[in-house]
Write a protein that holds these residues in place. Structure first.
Motif, PDB file in Angstrom:
ATOM      1  N   LEU A 254       0.836  -1.206   0.000  1.00 10.92           N
ATOM      2  CA  LEU A 254       0.000   0.000   0.000  1.00 10.92           C
ATOM      3  C   LEU A 254       0.869   1.252   0.000  1.00 10.92           C
ATOM      4  O   LEU A 254       0.588   2.218  -0.729  1.00 10.92           O
ATOM      5  N   ALA A 255       1.929   1.259   0.807  1.00  9.24           N
ATOM      6  CA  ALA A 255       2.797   2.437   0.884  1.00  9.24           C
ATOM      7  C   ALA A 255       3.464   2.715  -0.467  1.00  9.24           C
ATOM      8  O   ALA A 255       3.610   3.878  -0.860  1.00  9.24           O
ATOM      9  N   LEU A 256       3.868   1.664  -1.180  1.00  3.44           N
ATOM     10  CA  LEU A 256       4.471   1.871  -2.497  1.00  3.44           C
ATOM     11  C   LEU A 256       3.446   2.426  -3.473  1.00  3.44           C
ATOM     12  O   LEU A 256       3.750   3.323  -4.271  1.00  3.44           O
ATOM     13  N   GLU A 257       2.223   1.922  -3.423  1.00  6.46           N
ATOM     14  CA  GLU A 257       1.186   2.439  -4.320  1.00  6.46           C
ATOM     15  C   GLU A 257       0.896   3.912  -4.019  1.00  6.46           C
ATOM     16  O   GLU A 257       0.670   4.708  -4.938  1.00  6.46           O
ATOM     17  N   LEU A 258       0.895   4.286  -2.746  1.00  4.58           N
ATOM     18  CA  LEU A 258       0.679   5.690  -2.400  1.00  4.58           C
ATOM     19  C   LEU A 258       1.806   6.563  -2.945  1.00  4.58           C
ATOM     20  O   LEU A 258       1.570   7.678  -3.433  1.00  4.58           O
ATOM     21  N   ALA A 259       3.037   6.064  -2.861  1.00  3.79           N
ATOM     22  CA  ALA A 259       4.154   6.833  -3.415  1.00  3.79           C
ATOM     23  C   ALA A 259       4.005   6.990  -4.923  1.00  3.79           C
ATOM     24  O   ALA A 259       4.245   8.070  -5.477  1.00  3.79           O
ATOM     25  N   LEU A 260       3.613   5.935  -5.604  1.00  5.11           N
ATOM     26  CA  LEU A 260       3.404   6.007  -7.055  1.00  5.11           C
ATOM     27  C   LEU A 260       2.261   6.958  -7.404  1.00  5.11           C
ATOM     28  O   LEU A 260       2.301   7.646  -8.433  1.00  5.11           O
TER      29      LEU A 260
ATOM     30  N   THR B 221      -0.153  11.072   0.256  1.00  4.10           N
ATOM     31  CA  THR B 221       0.035  10.552   1.612  1.00  4.10           C
ATOM     32  C   THR B 221      -1.294   9.964   2.068  1.00  4.10           C
ATOM     33  O   THR B 221      -2.340  10.222   1.459  1.00  4.10           O
ATOM     34  N   PRO B 222      -1.301   9.185   3.138  1.00  6.90           N
ATOM     35  CA  PRO B 222      -2.580   8.657   3.632  1.00  6.90           C
ATOM     36  C   PRO B 222      -3.606   9.748   3.916  1.00  6.90           C
ATOM     37  O   PRO B 222      -4.801   9.570   3.690  1.00  6.90           O
ATOM     38  N   ALA B 223      -3.115  10.901   4.394  1.00 10.35           N
ATOM     39  CA  ALA B 223      -4.041  11.986   4.724  1.00 10.35           C
ATOM     40  C   ALA B 223      -4.687  12.588   3.487  1.00 10.35           C
ATOM     41  O   ALA B 223      -5.696  13.279   3.579  1.00 10.35           O
ATOM     42  N   GLY B 224      -4.107  12.343   2.312  1.00 12.32           N
ATOM     43  CA  GLY B 224      -4.645  12.904   1.081  1.00 12.32           C
ATOM     44  C   GLY B 224      -5.734  12.076   0.456  1.00 12.32           C
ATOM     45  O   GLY B 224      -6.281  12.465  -0.585  1.00 12.32           O
ATOM     46  N   LEU B 225      -6.038  10.898   1.042  1.00 10.80           N
ATOM     47  CA  LEU B 225      -7.074  10.023   0.503  1.00 10.80           C
ATOM     48  C   LEU B 225      -8.120   9.750   1.571  1.00 10.80           C
ATOM     49  O   LEU B 225      -7.900   9.991   2.759  1.00 10.80           O
ATOM     50  N   ARG B 226      -9.243   9.231   1.133  1.00 11.80           N
ATOM     51  CA  ARG B 226     -10.320   8.883   2.064  1.00 11.80           C
ATOM     52  C   ARG B 226     -10.265   7.399   2.384  1.00 11.80           C
ATOM     53  O   ARG B 226     -10.121   6.569   1.488  1.00 11.80           O
ATOM     54  N   TRP B 227     -10.369   7.087   3.676  1.00  5.43           N
ATOM     55  CA  TRP B 227     -10.314   5.701   4.138  1.00  5.43           C
ATOM     56  C   TRP B 227     -11.493   5.449   5.066  1.00  5.43           C
ATOM     57  O   TRP B 227     -11.786   6.270   5.940  1.00  5.43           O
ATOM     58  N   LEU B 228     -12.117   4.302   4.892  1.00  2.00           N
ATOM     59  CA  LEU B 228     -13.138   3.904   5.857  1.00  2.00           C
ATOM     60  C   LEU B 228     -12.475   3.623   7.201  1.00  2.00           C
ATOM     61  O   LEU B 228     -13.013   3.953   8.255  1.00  2.00           O
TER      62      LEU B 228
ATOM     63  N   GLN C  97      -2.449  21.295   4.202  1.00  3.84           N
ATOM     64  CA  GLN C  97      -1.378  21.092   5.170  1.00  3.84           C
ATOM     65  C   GLN C  97      -0.736  19.714   5.043  1.00  3.84           C
ATOM     66  O   GLN C  97       0.011  19.311   5.911  1.00  3.84           O
ATOM     67  N   ALA C  98      -1.066  18.990   3.971  1.00  4.88           N
ATOM     68  CA  ALA C  98      -0.545  17.633   3.833  1.00  4.88           C
ATOM     69  C   ALA C  98       0.954  17.662   3.623  1.00  4.88           C
ATOM     70  O   ALA C  98       1.472  18.495   2.882  1.00  4.88           O
ATOM     71  N   PRO C  99       1.704  16.764   4.247  1.00  5.09           N
ATOM     72  CA  PRO C  99       3.149  16.697   4.042  1.00  5.09           C
ATOM     73  C   PRO C  99       3.464  16.117   2.676  1.00  5.09           C
ATOM     74  O   PRO C  99       2.606  15.587   1.990  1.00  5.09           O
ATOM     75  N   LYS C 100       4.725  16.237   2.311  1.00  7.48           N
ATOM     76  CA  LYS C 100       5.126  15.718   1.007  1.00  7.48           C
ATOM     77  C   LYS C 100       5.086  14.193   1.022  1.00  7.48           C
ATOM     78  O   LYS C 100       5.552  13.563   1.978  1.00  7.48           O
ATOM     79  N   PRO C 101       4.557  13.569  -0.032  1.00  5.05           N
ATOM     80  CA  PRO C 101       4.571  12.104  -0.095  1.00  5.05           C
ATOM     81  C   PRO C 101       5.960  11.592  -0.425  1.00  5.05           C
ATOM     82  O   PRO C 101       6.843  12.346  -0.847  1.00  5.05           O
ATOM     83  N   LEU C 102       6.157  10.316  -0.213  1.00  5.09           N
ATOM     84  CA  LEU C 102       7.398   9.676  -0.626  1.00  5.09           C
ATOM     85  C   LEU C 102       7.502   9.708  -2.151  1.00  5.09           C
ATOM     86  O   LEU C 102       6.491   9.682  -2.853  1.00  5.09           O
ATOM     87  N   THR C 103       8.727   9.751  -2.639  1.00  7.90           N
ATOM     88  CA  THR C 103       8.960   9.772  -4.081  1.00  7.90           C
ATOM     89  C   THR C 103       9.455   8.403  -4.526  1.00  7.90           C
ATOM     90  O   THR C 103      10.470   7.919  -4.014  1.00  7.90           O
ATOM     91  N   PRO C 104       8.750   7.754  -5.461  1.00 10.91           N
ATOM     92  CA  PRO C 104       9.239   6.442  -5.918  1.00 10.91           C
ATOM     93  C   PRO C 104      10.498   6.588  -6.754  1.00 10.91           C
ATOM     94  O   PRO C 104      10.616   7.513  -7.568  1.00 10.91           O
ATOM     95  N   THR C 105      11.449   5.730  -6.556  1.00  6.50           N
ATOM     96  CA  THR C 105      12.662   5.690  -7.366  1.00  6.50           C
ATOM     97  C   THR C 105      12.391   4.872  -8.632  1.00  6.50           C
ATOM     98  O   THR C 105      11.385   4.165  -8.715  1.00  6.50           O
ATOM     99  N   PRO C 106      13.273   4.952  -9.621  1.00  2.43           N
ATOM    100  CA  PRO C 106      13.111   4.052 -10.780  1.00  2.43           C
ATOM    101  C   PRO C 106      13.040   2.590 -10.359  1.00  2.43           C
ATOM    102  O   PRO C 106      12.298   1.801 -10.950  1.00  2.43           O
TER     103      PRO C 106
END
Length: 895
Positions: A371-377, A381-388, A455-464
């Protein structure tokens, strides 16, 4: 078109009307309503579809194939025309396909590849009540797509439980409800006495109770098929071995699980031939979506196998747990599809009442690295999406850390609202389409998503490298294994191992013995199709899937060698790539220590004597008793090469209580593992001092080599601290121990043993703690003198052992003439006088000397004068000259 006569048909008008008016709708339809069979076909005829596709998500591959086949059959077509499906490693779609039944992971890949989901009119989340991690992620991404790029996209969430009301409120969507079962189901429970015969362990209980219940069902119900729910494949086999010999000739036994070939799965789903019955032993795969023709009786073992991720250890293990009440109702519903049915629950009514209403959703208990890799792609960030249910902070932090160690992402990657506390801004509402713009690029999509949370923080950046992992469609660890393994020249072996670890084991023991954990045996089986050791059986269905998966991985990863690798010796190196935290070092014949420091069981009998380092691929068992189920040796040289940047050279100097010496070693460590250990000839003096400190701390302050003088000084300081705590330091054991580094540490530099420590000036160490320096030292002697000169001229030591009441012990004759009790602390604290007889024994204890002379003295004189006639016993002690001598010597002195 003419729909089947199922309860859902009555709800179709309301459902279609809701979807025409709203972009998000929740459908609550209990098991047996027919939602999977009817709803996708009904959506084909809607005006808002405008020729777009309908994506229908199913939680399992078997359910996806079965649903596509049923839908195509209702249209009078074959799969691949109007209705098709896509699952991992297999698809049947065409240019004509308008309904695609897909597994949940496929949706994530479609969105990542095409953020606008061009050509898709609706996404249908079937069986959402199962709350798989991929379904939660897929819904979060789909809501983001709808909010940012595709406001016209329809989202239909279908659930079989009453939690639909919560879904509707969360999505701000109408809830359409359908009727439930077609036929009633009679439910039977065990009596407490029956339940007691099954034992306490799940596998023992199931092996005992299930065969008995099935035989009873066959006898009591002469018609209809029987569906049995068991938690895992091992339980299916165990029960099948006990049950099959006792079945009537007209009864066929089928196993149903996700690893069976398609023809065997289909055989379990089809009606039994005329004149025959079938018993289907199934995992939870048959709880939802699947229709097994002919079932009238359900036997529910009452357990399920669920993954449990331990954030503390970073391990995911499968646990057998009691089912929830919701899952039990799902299972019972399979008996009421064709007519009145019966359900045998192999637990008591009291046990049923104690079952949880629902098991926790997978997002709260699973490894979140994928999930964390998909969010980076996705650039969120988790705060930028809606979760049940919001992904838990500890598990996500571990996932982000793992991705960094795999070099799949860069950046700190904040956790969004979790880091902002209770006043953090709410998550964005997908209904807000004010920023949406059709035709935006993926980069614009991501920027829009970020802007929704100011106010969302920067998400992780996926590498090649991270993007390469995601393209493989594997868990990040396994993707890393394939990519890096290929770079190291072990591409085919890496693909084979990743495929193996994605499936169940290809080997099992012919008896109840433990299957050897050596991964090299699996490599040989994959290469040659036969077991490498006697007593092992090949799981041929699993072997075929592993080979197919390996072939597909080689194609996707660009591995040109088409042959299945027999490079079994690379198994440990490749496993270490995927699981660097599970590299292990042999400690005992039965136990290894992982790089994390945790100890797990791994008998040495399965490996060579020189296999001191191993890489563990799979762990099973409870967290406090983990066992390495799959592992392979890895050499020290391979570890040095693979993890050179993570290996620490550290000098370790420690106190060894057994030898009474400071031991100095130079260690090369990989996490908690020691790659080499050599004696250090010139250790850092500060490290020696720290070791001596640890020895002193372990011994305790009371056992330090205090001299008599130092002990007396501590007591004087303790007395002053007791009466003036703001001025004088605390010298209690607890205070000295808490500040040991400060007052003792500097004194130990250059020392090498406790013998040298004992020779330190302990008085000076204590006096150095005085904040007032030399002046306070003088004040110490004035306020708490070590000795007091008494009227006889003697200097008598004071006893400060009790800081509240210091003691002066002196012969009473030496105090003749003294009328006031002596004091310390500038006259504030009277001394407790121990008035001694001439023989040195206490004759009286007092803090009022005048009162003693006036009253108590004469009683003492009466008792002691006869015993000590040579000493003076005057009638007027307050007027007599003090003396420490006998009468004769005193009188001689007076002359």
């Amino acid at each position: 078109m003419q729909f089947p006569n199922l309860p859902i048909t009555a709800a179709l008008p309301d459902l279609l009307q809701a979807l025409a008016a709203h972009k998000r709708v929740v459908l609550q339809a209990p098991p047996g309503a027919g939602k999977t069979t009817v709803v996708p076909l009904a959506l084909l005829e809607t005006a808002w579809r405008e020729g777009g596709k309908i994506l229908v998500l199913e939680p399992r591959q078997l359910a996806a194939r079965a649903a596509a086949n049923r839908l195509a059959k209702l249209l009078g077509e074959t799969v691949g025309e109007t209705v098709g499906y896509r699952v991992r490693l297999e698809s049947k779609v065409s240019a004509r396909t308008r309904i695609e039944v897909i597994t949940e992971g496929i949706l994530t890949r479609l969105i990542q590849d095409d953020p606008a989901l061009e050509g898709v009119a609706a996404v249908v989340f079937d069986e959402f009540h199962e709350r798989s991690l991929r379904a939660d992620l897929g819904l979060a991404l789909t809501l983001d797509v709808q909010a940012v790029l595709r406001p016209e996209l329809r989202i239909l969430v279908m659930s079989a439980t009453l939690e639909a009301e919560r879904l509707g409120a969360w999505l701000d969507a109408p809830v359409v409800t359908s009727a439930g079962f077609l036929f009633p189901v009679e439910t039977h429970y065990l009596s407490p006495r029956q339940a007691a015969t099954g034992g306490t362990r799940p596998n023992e209980r199931l092996a005992t109770l299930v065969p008995t219940a099935v035989r009873e069902a066959l006898r009591t119900h002469p018609e209809g098929d029987i569906l049995v729910f068991l938690p895992g494949l091992a339980d299916l086999r165990r029960v099948a071995d006990k049950l099959e010999p006792a079945l009537p000739e007209t009864t066929r036994l089928h196993l149903l699980h996700g690893e069976l070939p398609l023809e065997q799965q289909d055989a379990a789903l089809r009606p039994a031939p005329a004149g025959q019955r079938k018993v289907v032993l199934s995992t939870a795969i048959a709880e939802t979506s699947l229709t097994i023709e002919g079932v009238q009786v359900v036997v529910d073992g009452g357990f399920a196998r669920v993954p449990r991720f331990q954030a503390r250890t970073g391990f995911t293990t499968l646990e057998t747990v009691p089912v929830s009440q919701a899952a039990a109702d799902q299972r019972r519903g399979r008996a009421g599809r064709l007519g009145p049915g019966t359900c045998y629950r192999l637990w008591t009514t009291a046990e049923h009442d104690a079952l949880p209403a629902h098991l926790p959703p997978e997002i709260l208990t699973a490894d979140l690295s994928g999930l964390a890799l998909e969010l980076a792609l996705w650039g969120a960030t988790p705060a930028g999406l809606r979760w049940l249910d919001t992904p838990p902070t500890p598990a996500l932090a571990l996932a982000n850390d793992l991705l960094r160690r795999l070099e799949a992402v860069e950046g700190l990657g904040g956790l969004g609202a979790w880091e902002l506390g209770p006043d953090a801004p709410e998550q964005p509402n997908p209904a807000d389409n004010s920023t949406a713009k059709a035709g935006s690029s993926p980069e614009q999509t991501q920027q829009k998503a970020k802007s929704l949370s100011p106010q969302a923080p920067k998400p992780l950046t996926p590498t090649p490298h991270g993007r390469a992992l995601a393209r493989l469609g594997l868990a990040p660890r396994l993707g890393h294994l394939v990519v890096r393994g290929h770079e190291l020249g072990h591409g085919p072996a890496a693909a084979a191992l990743a495929a193996l670890l994605s499936e169940r084991d290809v080997l099992r023991s012919a008896d109840a013995q433990l299957t050897p954990p050596d991964l090299r045996l699996r490599f040989e089986t994959i290469a040659h199709g036969r077991p490498a050791l006697p007593g092992l059986l090949v799981q041929h269905n699993t072997l075929h899937r592993v080979r197919d998966a390996a072939r597909n991985l080689r194609q996707r990863a660009g591995i040109r060698d088409a042959a299945t690798s027999t490079d079994a010796d690379a198994a440990g190196l490749l496993t270490a790539l995927a699981y660097p935290d599970r590299i292990a070092q042999r400690e005992t014949a039965d136990r290894v220590r992982l790089a994390t420091g945790q100890r797990v069981q791994l008998p040495a009998e399965f490996f060579g004597r020189d296999d001191q380092f191993l890489a563990v691929a799979y762990l099973e068992g409870p967290p406090h008793q983990l066992r390495a189920a799959l592992a392979a040796p890895v050499s020290r040289t391979e570890l040095e090469q693979l993890f050179a940047d993570q290996i620490e050279n550290r000098d370790e100097v420690r106190w060894d209580a057994a030898t009474g010496r400071v031991l100095a070693r130079r260690l090369r460590r990989l996490g908690a593992l020691v790659l080499s250990d050599t004696q250090l000839t010139q250790p850092d003096p500060e490290l020696i001092a720290q070791a001596l400190l640890e020895a002193l701390r372990t011994a305790g302050i009371a056992r330090l080599p205090w001299s008599e003088a130092a002990t007396a000084l501590r007591q004087r300081l303790a007395f002053l601290h007791h009466h003036s705590p703001d001025t004088w330091p605390d010298v209690s054991d607890e205070a000295l121990a808490a500040e040991l580094d400060d007052w003792m540490g500097p004194q130990l530099i250059g020392l090498k043993s406790l013998n040298e420590v004992s020779r330190l000036d302990w008085n000076e160490l204590l006096l150095q703690r005085l904040p007032g320096g030399w002046g306070q030292r003088q004040e110490l002697d004035r306020l708490a003198p070590s000795h007091l000169e008494v009227p006889s001229g003697s200097r008598v030591a004071l006893d400060y052992a009790d800081p509240a009441v210091p003691v002066l012990a002196v012969k009473l004759q030496e105090l003749f003439g003294l009328t006031e009790t002596p004091t310390v602390a500038a006259g504030r604290v009277p001394l407790l006088l121990h008035l001694l007889s001439p023989g040195g024994r206490p004759a009286q204890v007092t803090r009022d000397l005048r009162s003693f002379w006036e009253k108590g003295y004469f009683e003492v004189r009466k008792d002691l004068k006869g015993r000590y006639p040579k000493h003076p016993w005057p009638d007027k002690p307050m007027e007599h000259t003090p003396t420490k001598l006998t009468k004769k010597r005193f009188e001689a002195g007076q002359q």
